[in-house]
Design a protein around this motif. Structure first.
Motif, PDB file in Angstrom:
ATOM      1  N   ASP A 154       0.818  -1.217   0.000  1.00  0.00           N
ATOM      2  CA  ASP A 154       0.000   0.000   0.000  1.00  0.00           C
ATOM      3  C   ASP A 154       0.847   1.260   0.000  1.00  0.00           C
ATOM      4  O   ASP A 154       0.495   2.256  -0.643  1.00  0.00           O
ATOM      5  CB  ASP A 154      -0.936   0.007   1.219  1.00  0.00           C
ATOM      6  N   LEU A 155       1.963   1.253   0.737  1.00  0.00           N
ATOM      7  CA  LEU A 155       2.832   2.434   0.758  1.00  0.00           C
ATOM      8  C   LEU A 155       3.329   2.766  -0.646  1.00  0.00           C
ATOM      9  O   LEU A 155       3.385   3.939  -1.045  1.00  0.00           O
ATOM     10  CB  LEU A 155       4.022   2.198   1.688  1.00  0.00           C
TER      11      LEU A 155
ATOM     12  N   ILE B  91      10.283   2.353  -0.619  1.00  0.00           N
ATOM     13  CA  ILE B  91      11.038   1.111  -0.826  1.00  0.00           C
ATOM     14  C   ILE B  91      12.412   1.216  -0.175  1.00  0.00           C
ATOM     15  O   ILE B  91      12.888   0.279   0.487  1.00  0.00           O
ATOM     16  CB  ILE B  91      11.162   0.803  -2.327  1.00  0.00           C
ATOM     17  N   SER B  92      13.050   2.355  -0.351  1.00  0.00           N
ATOM     18  CA  SER B  92      14.370   2.559   0.258  1.00  0.00           C
ATOM     19  C   SER B  92      14.287   2.491   1.779  1.00  0.00           C
ATOM     20  O   SER B  92      15.154   1.878   2.432  1.00  0.00           O
ATOM     21  CB  SER B  92      14.923   3.916  -0.181  1.00  0.00           C
ATOM     22  N   ARG B  93      13.262   3.089   2.348  1.00  0.00           N
ATOM     23  CA  ARG B  93      13.111   3.063   3.801  1.00  0.00           C
ATOM     24  C   ARG B  93      12.813   1.653   4.313  1.00  0.00           C
ATOM     25  O   ARG B  93      13.255   1.286   5.404  1.00  0.00           O
ATOM     26  CB  ARG B  93      12.010   4.029   4.225  1.00  0.00           C
ATOM     27  N   MET B  94      12.078   0.881   3.520  1.00  0.00           N
ATOM     28  CA  MET B  94      11.812  -0.497   3.938  1.00  0.00           C
ATOM     29  C   MET B  94      13.072  -1.342   3.862  1.00  0.00           C
ATOM     30  O   MET B  94      13.291  -2.227   4.700  1.00  0.00           O
ATOM     31  CB  MET B  94      10.675  -1.092   3.098  1.00  0.00           C
ATOM     32  N   HIS B  95      13.903  -1.081   2.873  1.00  0.00           N
ATOM     33  CA  HIS B  95      15.217  -1.748   2.836  1.00  0.00           C
ATOM     34  C   HIS B  95      16.010  -1.395   4.097  1.00  0.00           C
ATOM     35  O   HIS B  95      16.662  -2.254   4.702  1.00  0.00           O
ATOM     36  CB  HIS B  95      16.001  -1.322   1.599  1.00  0.00           C
ATOM     37  N   GLY B  96      15.944  -0.130   4.493  1.00  0.00           N
ATOM     38  CA  GLY B  96      16.628   0.292   5.707  1.00  0.00           C
ATOM     39  C   GLY B  96      16.081  -0.399   6.947  1.00  0.00           C
ATOM     40  O   GLY B  96      16.846  -0.795   7.845  1.00  0.00           O
ATOM     41  N   PHE B  97      14.766  -0.573   6.976  1.00  0.00           N
ATOM     42  CA  PHE B  97      14.157  -1.285   8.107  1.00  0.00           C
ATOM     43  C   PHE B  97      14.650  -2.724   8.175  1.00  0.00           C
ATOM     44  O   PHE B  97      15.015  -3.223   9.253  1.00  0.00           O
ATOM     45  CB  PHE B  97      12.637  -1.245   7.974  1.00  0.00           C
ATOM     46  N   LEU B  98      14.672  -3.402   7.026  1.00  0.00           N
ATOM     47  CA  LEU B  98      15.117  -4.801   7.012  1.00  0.00           C
ATOM     48  C   LEU B  98      16.589  -4.912   7.412  1.00  0.00           C
ATOM     49  O   LEU B  98      16.990  -5.870   8.092  1.00  0.00           O
ATOM     50  CB  LEU B  98      14.897  -5.411   5.629  1.00  0.00           C
ATOM     51  N   LYS B  99      17.385  -3.941   7.004  1.00  0.00           N
ATOM     52  CA  LYS B  99      18.805  -3.954   7.380  1.00  0.00           C
ATOM     53  C   LYS B  99      18.965  -3.885   8.893  1.00  0.00           C
ATOM     54  O   LYS B  99      19.783  -4.607   9.486  1.00  0.00           O
ATOM     55  CB  LYS B  99      19.522  -2.782   6.707  1.00  0.00           C
ATOM     56  N   LEU B 100      18.149  -3.035   9.534  1.00  0.00           N
ATOM     57  CA  LEU B 100      18.208  -2.932  10.992  1.00  0.00           C
ATOM     58  C   LEU B 100      17.628  -4.181  11.660  1.00  0.00           C
ATOM     59  O   LEU B 100      18.192  -4.707  12.624  1.00  0.00           O
ATOM     60  CB  LEU B 100      17.430  -1.701  11.457  1.00  0.00           C
ATOM     61  N   ALA B 101      16.482  -4.664  11.160  1.00  0.00           N
ATOM     62  CA  ALA B 101      15.791  -5.791  11.788  1.00  0.00           C
ATOM     63  C   ALA B 101      16.607  -7.072  11.722  1.00  0.00           C
ATOM     64  O   ALA B 101      16.525  -7.919  12.626  1.00  0.00           O
ATOM     65  CB  ALA B 101      14.432  -6.001  11.121  1.00  0.00           C
ATOM     66  N   TYR B 102      17.421  -7.212  10.665  1.00  0.00           N
ATOM     67  CA  TYR B 102      18.207  -8.433  10.500  1.00  0.00           C
ATOM     68  C   TYR B 102      19.694  -8.204  10.766  1.00  0.00           C
ATOM     69  O   TYR B 102      20.510  -9.103  10.545  1.00  0.00           O
ATOM     70  CB  TYR B 102      18.015  -9.001   9.094  1.00  0.00           C
ATOM     71  N   GLY B 103      20.037  -7.029  11.248  1.00  0.00           N
ATOM     72  CA  GLY B 103      21.439  -6.740  11.505  1.00  0.00           C
ATOM     73  C   GLY B 103      21.975  -7.481  12.720  1.00  0.00           C
ATOM     74  O   GLY B 103      21.221  -7.893  13.612  1.00  0.00           O
TER      75      GLY B 103
ATOM     76  N   ILE C 296      15.368   0.123  16.218  1.00  0.00           N
ATOM     77  CA  ILE C 296      14.388  -0.238  15.189  1.00  0.00           C
ATOM     78  C   ILE C 296      13.104   0.552  15.376  1.00  0.00           C
ATOM     79  O   ILE C 296      12.535   1.092  14.415  1.00  0.00           O
ATOM     80  CB  ILE C 296      14.105  -1.758  15.238  1.00  0.00           C
ATOM     81  N   GLU C 297      12.616   0.622  16.612  1.00  0.00           N
ATOM     82  CA  GLU C 297      11.381   1.365  16.884  1.00  0.00           C
ATOM     83  C   GLU C 297      11.543   2.835  16.519  1.00  0.00           C
ATOM     84  O   GLU C 297      10.634   3.447  15.940  1.00  0.00           O
ATOM     85  CB  GLU C 297      10.998   1.218  18.353  1.00  0.00           C
ATOM     86  N   SER C 298      12.668   3.405  16.862  1.00  0.00           N
ATOM     87  CA  SER C 298      12.913   4.810  16.545  1.00  0.00           C
ATOM     88  C   SER C 298      12.926   5.030  15.030  1.00  0.00           C
ATOM     89  O   SER C 298      12.350   6.001  14.524  1.00  0.00           O
ATOM     90  CB  SER C 298      14.247   5.259  17.153  1.00  0.00           C
ATOM     91  N   TYR C 299      13.578   4.123  14.308  1.00  0.00           N
ATOM     92  CA  TYR C 299      13.639   4.242  12.844  1.00  0.00           C
ATOM     93  C   TYR C 299      12.248   4.188  12.237  1.00  0.00           C
ATOM     94  O   TYR C 299      11.893   4.998  11.366  1.00  0.00           O
ATOM     95  CB  TYR C 299      14.512   3.122  12.274  1.00  0.00           C
ATOM     96  N   VAL C 300      11.433   3.225  12.688  1.00  0.00           N
ATOM     97  CA  VAL C 300      10.083   3.070  12.140  1.00  0.00           C
ATOM     98  C   VAL C 300       9.231   4.291  12.438  1.00  0.00           C
ATOM     99  O   VAL C 300       8.535   4.828  11.564  1.00  0.00           O
ATOM    100  CB  VAL C 300       9.423   1.787  12.708  1.00  0.00           C
ATOM    101  N   ARG C 301       9.268   4.762  13.671  1.00  0.00           N
ATOM    102  CA  ARG C 301       8.402   5.877  14.072  1.00  0.00           C
ATOM    103  C   ARG C 301       8.803   7.195  13.404  1.00  0.00           C
ATOM    104  O   ARG C 301       7.964   8.082  13.229  1.00  0.00           O
ATOM    105  CB  ARG C 301       8.405   6.012  15.598  1.00  0.00           C
TER     106      ARG C 301
END
Length: 592
Positions: free
Chosen positions: A333-334, A348-360, A368-373
Motif C-alpha cells: 500500500d505504501l 522502498i528505500s526506507r523499507m530496505h533500511g528497516f530490514l537492514k536494521l531488523a536483521y542486523g 528499530i522502533e525509533s527508525y520506524v516511528r
C-alpha cells in the motif's frame, strides 16, 4: 435391568455427537482433541462425587428397570456416559462456532491511572469484581438452601456445586467471556441447553430418571420439565463453554506475547495454561495487541479469500501468518498509494533500511522502533514492528521489495515494458507472490518444529515458490482491466505481439477476443504450476496442510471462475460468490 436410559443416548445424544464430529472432522487438530479430552476429564471427575451424593441421599434416582445395571460409585454407567457425551457435544459446537474468530484481538490491557506505561483501563477490573460478587452471592444463596433443607435442597446442591467453578472461570477469563462475540459464548450455551431441556422433558415423563419429592420446588419451566432440571442443564452447559473460553484465553496469551512466552509448544501443559491465565493483564503488550487488531482489519478489507483460509489455521501459526500478511499489505500500500514515483522509491528505500536494521547483527529494539516511528506513517508502525523476523529469512522480504520496484518501472517506462518476456513475468511473480508463499512455509516449519531434513524442506519451499507464482498468475489474469486503468499491463510483450496487440492498445482497451486468449494462456500456465506443486502441501504437518489447501484452492477457484463463460465482474474483477468459497473450503478440507 432395562435399556430405557441407553435408548435415550442412542436416540438423542449420540446422533448429535456423530453429526457434529462429521461437521468438524476436517478441522480437528491435536490441539482440539487435547482441549476436548482435557475438559471432559475435568467434567467427569468433578461431577461424579456430586452425582453420587445426590443418588445416595435419594435426591434423584434411576428405577432398576430403565438401566442396564453396572454402576460407578452408585452412578449408572449410562449417567457417566452422559457426562462425557454432553461435554463432547457442547465443546464441539463451541469449536465450530468460534472457529472464525481470531481471539487474541479480544485481550485487553488493564492498567491503573497513573501507571508509568500509560494505557489506563480499569473498567475490566470493575466488571471482574461485579461478576465475582454476583456469583459469590449465588453460592451463598445455594448454601442457605442446602442448610435449610426441604424443597430448595436440589436447587441449593446444584448452585453450591456448579457456581464455584463458574466463579473460578470468570475470575480467570472474564475478558473473553465479556468481549467475545455472542456466537462464541451465548449461542453454544443456549442451543444444547434448549435441546437437552426437550430431551429431559421426554425422559422425566417416561420415568427414565426421577427427582424425588420433598427436595424440589415442584414448579416447571413447562409441562414436564422441573425448574431444577432446567437450571442443571443451563449451568452445566455454561460450565463447559466457560471452560473452553478459559482454555482459549490461555492460548491467546501464550501466542500473543512472545517476549513473555517464547515459542510455546503446540500442546501446552496444564501448568503452562494456568500460568498464562494468571499472567496479569497489566503486563500485556498493548502494541502487540494493536498490531494484531490492525492486521485483522487489513485482512478482512483486502483479501477475503485469505481471510477465509486464515480461520482454518490455529494457534501460533495463525497469529504469525496474520502479522506477515499485515507487513506485506502495508508495504504494498505504501508503494501503490504514493503520489509519485519518487515517493514510492523513498518508501522502498526506507523499507530496505528497516530490514537492514531488523536483521542486523547488532540490532536494537529501541533503534528499530525509533527508525520506524521517524520514517513511516503511524498506521504502518505495527505492521513493521510486529513482523516475525525471527521466524522468516531476510531474502524473501528483499525480493518482495524488488517486485515493488518492478511495479514502479511501469510509471517510468517510455516505450519498453518491465515485462518483455515470460521469464520476466515469472521473475516478477516470484518476487511479489512466490516470496510470500516461501515465508508462509518458513513460519510453518518454525512453529511446528519440522523433523524434515534440510534438503526435504528446500524441495517443499521450492514447490511453495511455484505455487505462489501460480496464484500471482491468477491474480494478474483477474485484474487485466483493473491494472490497465492505472497504466499497467503485466502480460508479456511477446505474448501480446503474437495476438497483434501492443502494450498501449491493451491499456486503452483491455477487453476483446485477443485479451481473453491471453488471459486463458496465463491461466493455463497457472494451473500447470499449481498441479506440479500442490502435492508438496501434503508433506506439511497436518495442522497446516489442510488450511494451506484451503488458502490455495480458494484462490485457484478464482481462476476456475475466470475460465468459465460469462464470469461475473465486480469493480473490474471476477469474483467468487461467498457460498462457492465456503463450498470450496469444505470440499478441500474433506479431501483425504
Amino acid at each position: 435391568m432395562g435399556t430405557e436410559y441407553a435408548l435415550v443416548h442412542l436416540k438423542f445424544t449420540i446422533p448429535p455427537a456423530v453429526l457434529l464430529t462429521l461437521l468438524y472432522r476436517p478441522l480437528f487438530t491435536r490441539l482440539d482433541v487435547y482441549k476436548v479430552v482435557f475438559l471432559t476429564t475435568i467434567a467427569v471427575l468433578s461431577t461424579i462425587p456430586w452425582d453420587s451424593y445426590l443418588i445416595r441421599t435419594r435426591i434423584w434416582s434411576y428405577p432398576s428397570h430403565v438401566i442396564i445395571g453396572p454402576k460407578l460409585f452408585d452412578i449408572p454407567l449410562e449417567e457417566v456416559f452422559f457426562f462425557i457425551v454432553q461435554t463432547y457435544n457442547t465443546s464441539l459446537l463451541y469449536l465450530i462456532l468460534s472457529k472464525p474468530t481470531f481471539q487474541p484481538v479480544y485481550l485487553r490491557v488493564e492498567r491503573s491511572k497513573g501507571h508509568r506505561l500509560g494505557a489506563c483501563n480499569t473498567q475490566w477490573r470493575r466488571y471482574k469484581l461485579l461478576g465475582q460478587l454476583a456469583l459469590a452471592q449465588v453460592i451463598l444463596f445455594g448454601w442457605k438452601l442446602v442448610r435449610a433443607g426441604g424443597s430448595g435442597t436440589y436447587t441449593g446442591l446444584i448452585l453450591v456445586w456448579a457456581v464455584p467453578f463458574l466463579l473460578l472461570l470468570w475470575s480467570l477469563a472474564y475478558q473473553f467471556l465479556l468481549g467475545l462475540p455472542l456466537t462464541n459464548t451465548v449461542l453454544p450455551i443456549a442451543l444444547p441447553t434448549l435441546y437437552l431441556w426437550l430431551v429431559d422433558t421426554l425422559a422425566l415423563k417416561r420415568g427414565t430418571w426421577v427427582i424425588n419429592q420433598g427436595t424440589k420446588y415442584g414448579r416447571h419451566l413447562w409441562d414436564g420439565l422441573d425448574i431444577e432440571e432446567a437450571l442443571f442443564f443451563l449451568l452445566t452447559n455454561t460450565l463447559i463453554v466457560f471452560g473452553q473460553v478459559a482454555f482459549d484465553n490461555a492460548l491467546a496469551v501464550l501466542y500473543t506475547f512472545p517476549r513473555s512466552f517464547p515459542d510455546p509448544p503446540v500442546l501446552p501443559s496444564p501448568a503452562l495454561l494456568v500460568h498464562a491465565l494468571l499472567f496479569p493483564a497489566s503486563a500485556y503488550d498493548p502494541e502487540r495487541i494493536r498490531g494484531l487488531q490492525e492486521a485483522v482489519v487489513r485482512l478482512k478489507k483486502k483479501s477475503r479469500s485469505f481471510y477465509l483460509a486464515s480461520s482454518t489455521f490455529q494457534g501460533q501459526i495463525r497469529t504469525d501468518l496474520l502479522l506477515l500478511y499485515s507487513f506485506c499489505r502495508i508495504a504494498d500500500d505504501l508503494v501503490d498509494n504514493a503520489t509519485s514515483g519518487t515517493e514510492a522509491s523513498m518508501w522502498i528505500s526506507r523499507m530496505h533500511g528497516f530490514l537492514k536494521l531488523a536483521y542486523g547483527k547488532d540490532k536494537s529494539t529501541s533503534t528499530i522502533e525509533s527508525y520506524v516511528r521517524h520514517n513511516f506513517p503511524e498506521d504502518a508502525h505495527s505492521a513493521l514492528l510486529q513482523l516475525p523476523v525471527a521466524k522468516v529469512s531476510r531474502k524473501p522480504l528483499e525480493d518482495l521489495l524488488q517486485g515493488f520496484e518492478t511495479d514502479l518501472a511501469f510509471a517510468k517506462r517510455s516505450t519498453n515494458s518491465p515485462i518483455p518476456t515470460e521469464a520476466h513475468l515469472q521473475q516478477y511473480a516470484q518476487c511479489v507472490a512466490g516470496t510470500v508463499a516461501h515465508m508462509c512455509l518458513e513460519l510453518i516449519f518454525y512453529d511446528y518444529q519440522s523433523s524434515m531434513s534440510y534438503e526435504h524442506q528446500q524441495r517443499v519451499l521450492d514447490a511453495g515458490d511455484r505455487m505462489g507464482i501460480a496464484l500471482q498468475y491468477v491474480n494478474i489474469a483477474r485484474d487485466i482491466a483493473v491494472d490497465a486503468k492505472i497504466g499497467r499491463v503485466y502480460l508479456p510483450v511477446v505474448w501480446m505481439k503474437e495476438e497483434g496487440l501492443t502494450y498501449d492498445s491493451v491499456v486503452q482497451n483491455p477487453h476483446g477476443k485477443e485479451v481473453e486468449t491471453l488471459r486463458s494462456r496465463l491461466l493455463q500456465k497457472a494451473f500447470e504450476l499449481y498441479k506440479g506443486a500442490k502435492d508438496a502441501i501434503e508433506e506439511l504437518p497436518v495442522e497446516a496442510s489442510g488450511p494451506l489447501r484451503v488458502a490455495v484452492e480458494s484462490y485457484m477457484e478464482i481462476g476456475r471462475v475466470l475460465s468459465q463463460e460469462g464470469y461475473v465482474v465486480k469493480a473490474g474483477r471476477a469474483t467468487v460468490p461467498k457460498w462457492r468459497r465456503l463450498a470450496v473450503a469444505w470440499r478441500t478440507l474433506n479431501r483425504t
